[in-house]
Design a protein around this motif. Structure first.
Motif, PDB file in Angstrom:
ATOM      1  N   ASN A  96     -48.966   3.413 -81.431  1.00  0.00           N
ATOM      2  CA  ASN A  96     -49.258   3.868 -80.065  1.00  0.00           C
ATOM      3  C   ASN A  96     -48.034   4.445 -79.376  1.00  0.00           C
ATOM      4  N   ARG A  97     -46.865   4.314 -79.987  1.00  0.00           N
ATOM      5  CA  ARG A  97     -45.647   4.872 -79.405  1.00  0.00           C
ATOM      6  C   ARG A  97     -44.995   5.903 -80.324  1.00  0.00           C
ATOM      7  N   LEU A  98     -45.801   6.476 -81.197  1.00  0.00           N
ATOM      8  CA  LEU A  98     -45.346   7.532 -82.099  1.00  0.00           C
ATOM      9  C   LEU A  98     -46.233   8.760 -81.930  1.00  0.00           C
ATOM     10  N   SER A  99     -45.668   9.925 -82.121  1.00  0.00           N
ATOM     11  CA  SER A  99     -46.461  11.160 -82.128  1.00  0.00           C
ATOM     12  C   SER A  99     -47.158  11.293 -83.468  1.00  0.00           C
ATOM     13  N   GLU A 100     -48.151  12.163 -83.530  1.00  0.00           N
ATOM     14  CA  GLU A 100     -48.829  12.420 -84.800  1.00  0.00           C
ATOM     15  C   GLU A 100     -47.850  12.972 -85.829  1.00  0.00           C
ATOM     16  N   LEU A 305     -52.200  16.622 -71.121  1.00  0.00           N
ATOM     17  CA  LEU A 305     -52.813  15.397 -71.627  1.00  0.00           C
ATOM     18  C   LEU A 305     -52.277  14.145 -70.944  1.00  0.00           C
ATOM     19  N   GLY A 306     -51.327  14.323 -70.033  1.00  0.00           N
ATOM     20  CA  GLY A 306     -50.805  13.188 -69.279  1.00  0.00           C
ATOM     21  C   GLY A 306     -49.425  12.765 -69.732  1.00  0.00           C
ATOM     22  N   LYS A 307     -49.067  11.535 -69.393  1.00  0.00           N
ATOM     23  CA  LYS A 307     -47.772  10.966 -69.751  1.00  0.00           C
ATOM     24  C   LYS A 307     -47.969   9.780 -70.690  1.00  0.00           C
ATOM     25  N   LYS A 308     -46.944   9.534 -71.498  1.00  0.00           N
ATOM     26  CA  LYS A 308     -47.014   8.414 -72.432  1.00  0.00           C
ATOM     27  C   LYS A 308     -45.611   7.935 -72.752  1.00  0.00           C
ATOM     28  N   GLU A 309     -45.483   6.671 -73.120  1.00  0.00           N
ATOM     29  CA  GLU A 309     -44.207   6.127 -73.557  1.00  0.00           C
ATOM     30  C   GLU A 309     -44.114   6.268 -75.069  1.00  0.00           C
ATOM     31  N   LEU A 310     -43.104   7.018 -75.539  1.00  0.00           N
ATOM     32  CA  LEU A 310     -42.926   7.260 -76.968  1.00  0.00           C
ATOM     33  C   LEU A 310     -41.480   7.030 -77.371  1.00  0.00           C
ATOM     34  N   PRO A 340     -29.852   9.735 -86.738  1.00  0.00           N
ATOM     35  CA  PRO A 340     -30.514   9.890 -85.433  1.00  0.00           C
ATOM     36  C   PRO A 340     -30.741   8.563 -84.717  1.00  0.00           C
ATOM     37  N   ARG A 341     -30.753   8.652 -83.405  1.00  0.00           N
ATOM     38  CA  ARG A 341     -31.019   7.514 -82.533  1.00  0.00           C
ATOM     39  C   ARG A 341     -32.316   7.805 -81.772  1.00  0.00           C
ATOM     40  N   TYR A 342     -33.208   6.823 -81.716  1.00  0.00           N
ATOM     41  CA  TYR A 342     -34.467   6.947 -80.973  1.00  0.00           C
ATOM     42  C   TYR A 342     -34.514   5.890 -79.878  1.00  0.00           C
ATOM     43  N   GLU A 343     -35.107   6.268 -78.755  1.00  0.00           N
ATOM     44  CA  GLU A 343     -35.266   5.369 -77.621  1.00  0.00           C
ATOM     45  C   GLU A 343     -36.661   5.537 -77.042  1.00  0.00           C
ATOM     46  N   LEU A 344     -37.111   4.530 -76.309  1.00  0.00           N
ATOM     47  CA  LEU A 344     -38.405   4.601 -75.648  1.00  0.00           C
ATOM     48  C   LEU A 344     -38.249   5.314 -74.308  1.00  0.00           C
ATOM     49  N   HIS A 345     -38.948   6.431 -74.148  1.00  0.00           N
ATOM     50  CA  HIS A 345     -38.910   7.203 -72.901  1.00  0.00           C
ATOM     51  C   HIS A 345     -40.321   7.672 -72.562  1.00  0.00           C
ATOM     52  N   ARG A 346     -40.510   8.010 -71.294  1.00  0.00           N
ATOM     53  CA  ARG A 346     -41.781   8.616 -70.894  1.00  0.00           C
ATOM     54  C   ARG A 346     -41.718  10.119 -71.152  1.00  0.00           C
ATOM     55  N   VAL A 347     -42.808  10.637 -71.691  1.00  0.00           N
ATOM     56  CA  VAL A 347     -42.890  12.071 -71.962  1.00  0.00           C
ATOM     57  C   VAL A 347     -44.194  12.621 -71.400  1.00  0.00           C
ATOM     58  N   TRP A 348     -44.130  13.869 -70.943  1.00  0.00           N
ATOM     59  CA  TRP A 348     -45.335  14.631 -70.637  1.00  0.00           C
ATOM     60  C   TRP A 348     -45.870  15.160 -71.958  1.00  0.00           C
TER      61      TRP A 348
END
Length: 455
Positions: A96-100, A305-310, A340-348
């Motif tokens: 639920n916090r990953l893109s396709e 499609l809105g906002k989501k935390e990814l 690479p470094r990944y963090e949880l952020h809100r995205v449009w």
């Protein structure tokens, strides 16, 4: 009943007028900027469980040392360790916090692709003059030509409080990038087994208000000027691309030229737009894939499609390190997953579907835009069959000393042929990274193009 019907009719008329005119927001709505919203439109507050912290102004300008020669900042988070690592074995747990596209990468490269997830830092900030421009744009900038252009736009970020998908996309296209910039960088298009020839570029661009001869009373239709010179390998050295990017590309299409050093000729290059192949990319990137997405929006119907935390690429200072060689980054299938470094952020999230009467190799695109910077950080590309084809990642690395939300390295992975293109690497470059200089429009003419390409 009659009153309700009357109110419904008035409301419908109001919405129709709004959708047609794409009006700027009201002054009371714009007052949220700097209050509940950041100065450029992100939510100031963190999320419910605290895994996304509130925005408190971004990184301090002195957050870490900066190399005086190259302009490369040190990693202010070098001592942090990953919270956890997402792999092919556990990625469904985080679905639920990953893109396709990210999920597809785990399936395509189950043995090597992984995501190191770190604590979230909302490190983005922009200079005060950009904040003020965004506030003015919020109440004055409007869309024209069915969303294909802007009116009454200044500096950056026309819609800090967006009302539609196309406004979000315009924020990406016009986000703050330092006004003007010069850099040297390297691009690689490795084969499936990881072999590649590095291509060296010298890149320069300037937004219109950075020109010495810019007239704010008559700004014209050009948004920015772009020039790119290849310096190696020898078979490509001396080739130059020049672009005049327009605000309304349907009314006045992008102007582009190519100087071929072998022929010593300057030619108009209308193919450097939409899905035309970008020079020196070995067919792995369309012209509108550079900078994740660039150029005219008119071939797609855009849906918000809105906002989501990814989990998205963020604060990738390690990937920019001068201690790395390009061979440390470029690996078979994808870049070295240990970097690479990944963090949880809100995205449009914005979906673009190809119009029935339009042509493009991508039938659908889904863009994930960082709320703090308006930078596209992930972009999924689908073919005409509806299959996911290419996955883009943009590795955000804010230049805190200059308050520039910089996209450093970007990669575009082809899930079908196993190849990819990675550009923006500066690890072994020693030329300075320059921003904010004034130039003349004479530097961005076909004549200047020919002079720049002389070997």
């Amino acid at each position: 009943m009659k009153i309700n019907s009357f109110l419904l009719a008035i409301t419908s008329l109001s919405l129709a007028i709004h959708c047609t005119a794409e009006a700027a927001v009201s002054a009371s709505e714009a007052a949220k900027l700097g209050d509940t919203l950041t100065p450029i439109g992100a939510e100031k507050a963190g999320n419910a469980d605290g895994s996304i912290p509130p925005w408190t102004g971004g990184l301090d300008k002195a957050a870490a040392s900066v190399d005086s020669a190259s302009g490369r900042p040190a990693d202010p988070f070098a001592d942090e360790q990953p919270l956890f690592t997402i792999t092919a074995e556990n990625h469904e747990q985080y679905a639920n916090r990953l893109s396709e596209g990210q999920r597809a990468m785990f399936m395509r490269y189950p043995q090597s692709y992984r995501m190191r997830v770190f604590p979230t830092h909302r490190s983005v900030s922009v200079p005060e003059h950009v904040q003020k421009a965004a506030a003015r744009n919020a109440v004055s900038t409007t869309l024209v030509s069915n969303g294909d252009g802007l009116r009454d736009f200044e500096t950056a970020i026309p819609f800090p409080i967006p009302q539609s998908a196309i406004e979000v996309m315009w924020n990406h296209l016009t986000r703050y990038r330092g006004g003007s910039a010069r850099r040297s960088y390297v691009q690689a298009t490795p084969t499936a087994n990881g072999t590649y020839t590095p291509v060296h570029f010298k890149q320069q661009f300037a937004y219109r208000d950075q020109l010495n001869d810019f007239n704010p009373e008559d700004p014209g239709n050009v948004l920015f000027y772009y020039r790119e010179l290849i310096t190696a390998p020898a078979r490509l050295a001396g080739n130059v691309v020049l672009v005049h990017e327009t605000l309304d590309q349907v009314k006045e299409p992008r102007k582009a030229w190519i100087y071929n050093s072998g022929q010593r000729r300057v030619r108009r290059a209308p193919q450097i737009s939409y899905d035309g192949p970008f020079p020196a990319s070995e067919g792995q990137r369309t012209s509108d894939n550079l900078d994740m997405f660039n150029g005219a929006l008119d071939r797609y119907d855009w849906k918000l499609l809105g906002k989501k935390e990814l989990y998205i690429p963020y604060n990738n200072y390690q990937l920019e390190s001068a201690e790395l060689k390009y061979s440390d980054i470029v690996k078979p299938g994808h870049i070295n997953a240990d970097l690479p470094r990944y963090e949880l952020h809100r995205v449009w999230i914005v979906e673009g579907t190809l119009k029935a009467d339009a042509r493009h190799i991508y039938a659908k695109r889904i863009a994930y835009i960082d709320e703090d910077s308006w930078q596209i950080v992930l972009l999924d590309h689908y073919d005409a069959r509806g299959a996911l084809w290419r996955v883009g990642e943009g590795f955000m690395t804010p230049l805190f000393d200059k308050q520039i939300p910089m996209l450093g390295v970007e990669a575009l992975y082809d899930l079908i042929n196993g190849r990819y293109i990675v550009s923006g690497m500066r690890n072994e470059e020693r030329d300075p990274l320059e921003f904010g200089f004034k130039v003349s429009s004479a530097e961005y003419t076909p004549t200047a193009l020919r002079n720049a390409g002389v070997r």
